[in-house]
Scaffold this motif. Structure first.
Motif, PDB file in Angstrom:
ATOM      1  N   GLU A 117       0.844  -1.194   0.000  1.00 57.41           N
ATOM      2  CA  GLU A 117       0.000   0.000   0.000  1.00 57.41           C
ATOM      3  C   GLU A 117       0.879   1.242   0.000  1.00 57.41           C
ATOM      4  N   PHE A 118       0.395   2.267  -0.684  1.00 61.12           N
ATOM      5  CA  PHE A 118       1.066   3.564  -0.736  1.00 61.12           C
ATOM      6  C   PHE A 118       0.042   4.571  -0.237  1.00 61.12           C
ATOM      7  N   VAL A 119       0.437   5.406   0.735  1.00 59.81           N
ATOM      8  CA  VAL A 119      -0.526   6.213   1.483  1.00 59.81           C
ATOM      9  C   VAL A 119      -0.179   7.693   1.443  1.00 59.81           C
ATOM     10  N   LEU A 120      -1.231   8.517   1.340  1.00 58.82           N
ATOM     11  CA  LEU A 120      -1.084   9.959   1.510  1.00 58.82           C
ATOM     12  C   LEU A 120      -2.302  10.473   2.243  1.00 58.82           C
ATOM     13  N   GLN A 121      -2.176  11.643   2.828  1.00 63.71           N
ATOM     14  CA  GLN A 121      -3.285  12.297   3.511  1.00 63.71           C
ATOM     15  C   GLN A 121      -3.515  13.636   2.835  1.00 63.71           C
ATOM     16  N   ALA A 122      -4.787  14.025   2.677  1.00 69.90           N
ATOM     17  CA  ALA A 122      -5.108  15.294   2.025  1.00 69.90           C
ATOM     18  C   ALA A 122      -6.502  15.748   2.425  1.00 69.90           C
ATOM     19  N   ARG A 123      -6.827  16.987   2.096  1.00 69.84           N
ATOM     20  CA  ARG A 123      -8.165  17.537   2.308  1.00 69.84           C
ATOM     21  C   ARG A 123      -8.932  17.418   0.997  1.00 69.84           C
ATOM     22  N   LEU A 124     -10.153  16.878   1.082  1.00 66.09           N
ATOM     23  CA  LEU A 124     -10.984  16.676  -0.098  1.00 66.09           C
ATOM     24  C   LEU A 124     -11.724  17.955  -0.484  1.00 66.09           C
ATOM     25  N   PRO A 125     -12.140  18.059  -1.741  1.00 67.27           N
ATOM     26  CA  PRO A 125     -12.929  19.222  -2.176  1.00 67.27           C
ATOM     27  C   PRO A 125     -14.252  19.307  -1.413  1.00 67.27           C
ATOM     28  N   GLY A 126     -14.879  20.476  -1.439  1.00 63.34           N
ATOM     29  CA  GLY A 126     -16.135  20.705  -0.738  1.00 63.34           C
ATOM     30  C   GLY A 126     -17.365  20.213  -1.478  1.00 63.34           C
ATOM     31  N   GLN A 127     -17.215  19.813  -2.736  1.00 64.96           N
ATOM     32  CA  GLN A 127     -18.350  19.348  -3.539  1.00 64.96           C
ATOM     33  C   GLN A 127     -18.434  17.825  -3.528  1.00 64.96           C
ATOM     34  N   SER A 128     -19.665  17.314  -3.479  1.00 59.79           N
ATOM     35  CA  SER A 128     -19.849  15.866  -3.553  1.00 59.79           C
ATOM     36  C   SER A 128     -19.740  15.409  -5.005  1.00 59.79           C
ATOM     37  N   GLY A 129     -19.547  14.099  -5.191  1.00 57.05           N
ATOM     38  CA  GLY A 129     -19.463  13.522  -6.528  1.00 57.05           C
ATOM     39  C   GLY A 129     -18.273  12.591  -6.654  1.00 57.05           C
ATOM     40  N   ALA A 130     -18.043  12.133  -7.876  1.00 51.46           N
ATOM     41  CA  ALA A 130     -16.953  11.199  -8.151  1.00 51.46           C
ATOM     42  C   ALA A 130     -15.624  11.934  -8.248  1.00 51.46           C
ATOM     43  N   LEU A 131     -14.598  11.310  -7.701  1.00 56.45           N
ATOM     44  CA  LEU A 131     -13.237  11.850  -7.765  1.00 56.45           C
ATOM     45  C   LEU A 131     -12.321  10.717  -8.224  1.00 56.45           C
ATOM     46  N   TYR A 132     -11.556  10.962  -9.271  1.00 56.11           N
ATOM     47  CA  TYR A 132     -10.679   9.936  -9.844  1.00 56.11           C
ATOM     48  C   TYR A 132      -9.225  10.288  -9.597  1.00 56.11           C
ATOM     49  N   TRP A 133      -8.442   9.296  -9.174  1.00 57.65           N
ATOM     50  CA  TRP A 133      -7.034   9.444  -8.843  1.00 57.65           C
ATOM     51  C   TRP A 133      -6.219   8.627  -9.849  1.00 57.65           C
ATOM     52  N   PRO A 134      -5.697   9.225 -10.916  1.00 58.51           N
ATOM     53  CA  PRO A 134      -4.862   8.486 -11.861  1.00 58.51           C
ATOM     54  C   PRO A 134      -3.573   7.997 -11.179  1.00 58.51           C
ATOM     55  N   VAL A 135      -3.234   6.739 -11.424  1.00 51.57           N
ATOM     56  CA  VAL A 135      -2.039   6.145 -10.825  1.00 51.57           C
ATOM     57  C   VAL A 135      -1.250   5.412 -11.914  1.00 51.57           C
ATOM     58  N   SER A 136       0.059   5.683 -11.958  1.00 47.42           N
ATOM     59  CA  SER A 136       0.953   4.950 -12.858  1.00 47.42           C
ATOM     60  C   SER A 136       1.808   4.011 -12.032  1.00 47.42           C
ATOM     61  N   GLN A 137       1.928   2.812 -12.522  1.00 50.74           N
ATOM     62  CA  GLN A 137       2.700   1.752 -11.878  1.00 50.74           C
ATOM     63  C   GLN A 137       3.859   1.450 -12.833  1.00 50.74           C
ATOM     64  N   VAL A 138       5.054   1.866 -12.455  1.00 51.28           N
ATOM     65  CA  VAL A 138       6.222   1.686 -13.313  1.00 51.28           C
ATOM     66  C   VAL A 138       7.018   0.494 -12.769  1.00 51.28           C
ATOM     67  N   CYS A 139       7.252  -0.472 -13.638  1.00 48.51           N
ATOM     68  CA  CYS A 139       7.942  -1.690 -13.234  1.00 48.51           C
ATOM     69  C   CYS A 139       9.360  -1.707 -13.806  1.00 48.51           C
ATOM     70  N   GLU A 140      10.140  -2.668 -13.348  1.00 52.90           N
ATOM     71  CA  GLU A 140      11.491  -2.822 -13.878  1.00 52.90           C
ATOM     72  C   GLU A 140      11.420  -3.026 -15.396  1.00 52.90           C
ATOM     73  N   GLN A 141      10.427  -3.778 -15.828  1.00 46.16           N
ATOM     74  CA  GLN A 141      10.163  -3.975 -17.261  1.00 46.16           C
ATOM     75  C   GLN A 141       8.681  -3.725 -17.494  1.00 46.16           C
ATOM     76  N   GLY A 142       8.374  -2.610 -18.117  1.00 51.35           N
ATOM     77  CA  GLY A 142       6.994  -2.277 -18.438  1.00 51.35           C
ATOM     78  C   GLY A 142       6.366  -1.334 -17.439  1.00 51.35           C
ATOM     79  N   ARG A 143       5.093  -1.042 -17.697  1.00 51.85           N
ATOM     80  CA  ARG A 143       4.331  -0.152 -16.825  1.00 51.85           C
ATOM     81  C   ARG A 143       2.853  -0.388 -17.058  1.00 51.85           C
ATOM     82  N   ALA A 144       2.055   0.057 -16.094  1.00 55.06           N
ATOM     83  CA  ALA A 144       0.594   0.019 -16.209  1.00 55.06           C
ATOM     84  C   ALA A 144       0.090   1.381 -15.742  1.00 55.06           C
TER      85      ALA A 144
END
Length: 179
Positions: A117-144
């Motif tokens: 697991e990789f963890v961070l703490q932050a304050r969320l926006p004041g509006q309700s709805g969907a929030l998407y967190w793009p994440v890149s996974q870089v490997c020794e060979q390749g990436r996702a």
């Protein structure tokens, strides 16, 4: 405990159960808690289940969604943290826009056979709805790159590489503890 707190906890538990069953079957990097109240402090725990076709993970890069403020990553032994910030006024630090964890050595990389697991703490926006967190996974060979966001009329389950998803619930009452 207030009735709002009880309702919020019940809604979070229901949504987390529903989304949790969905997300583990369809996405490879997900958030541990997939619902949270608007304008709250949020612990974003990104669950990483495997490497890239057998190759170990050497870097995880999280792009913060618009409106997320005050992000602070949690250190991991053997991993170096880098915070890319938005431009700010002279003499001020800009808000974080991207956070990366990079293994210091090959031995520190996350083997394909292990979970972490990789963890961070932050304050969320004041509006309700969907929030998407793009994440890149870089490997020794390749990436996702888990960066896809559903378009109009599209479901998250339709995507091949969905971004980590968080449902922000409306903030009610305003009597909560704030930092």
């Amino acid at each position: 405990m207030t009735s709002f707190a009880i309702k919020t906890i019940a809604a979070c538990a229901l949504a987390a159960g529903t989304l949790g069953a969905f997300s583990t079957a369809h996405a490879h990097i997900t958030l541990e808690y997939q619902v949270a109240p608007a304008n709250s402090s949020y612990k974003a725990t990104f669950k990483v289940g495997h490497g890239c076709a057998g190759s170990p993970i050497r870097q995880i890069v999280v792009t913060l969604p618009p409106g997320v403020r005050g992000a602070k990553p949690m250190p991991k032994p053997g991993w170096q943290i880098e915070i890319e910030r938005q431009p700010a006024a002279p003499g001020a630090a800009g808000e974080a826009r991207r956070i990366s964890w990079t293994a210091r050595t090959r031995e520190d990389m996350l083997p394909d056979a292990y979970y972490d697991e990789f963890v961070l703490q932050a304050r969320l926006p004041g509006q309700s709805g969907a929030l998407y967190w793009p994440v890149s996974q870089v490997c020794e060979q390749g990436r996702a790159d888990w960066t896809e966001v559903p378009g109009p009329g599209q479901k998250l389950s339709d995507l091949q590489a969905p971004a980590a998803y968080l449902e922000i619930l409306p903030a009610e009452g305003g009597g909560g503890h704030q930092h």
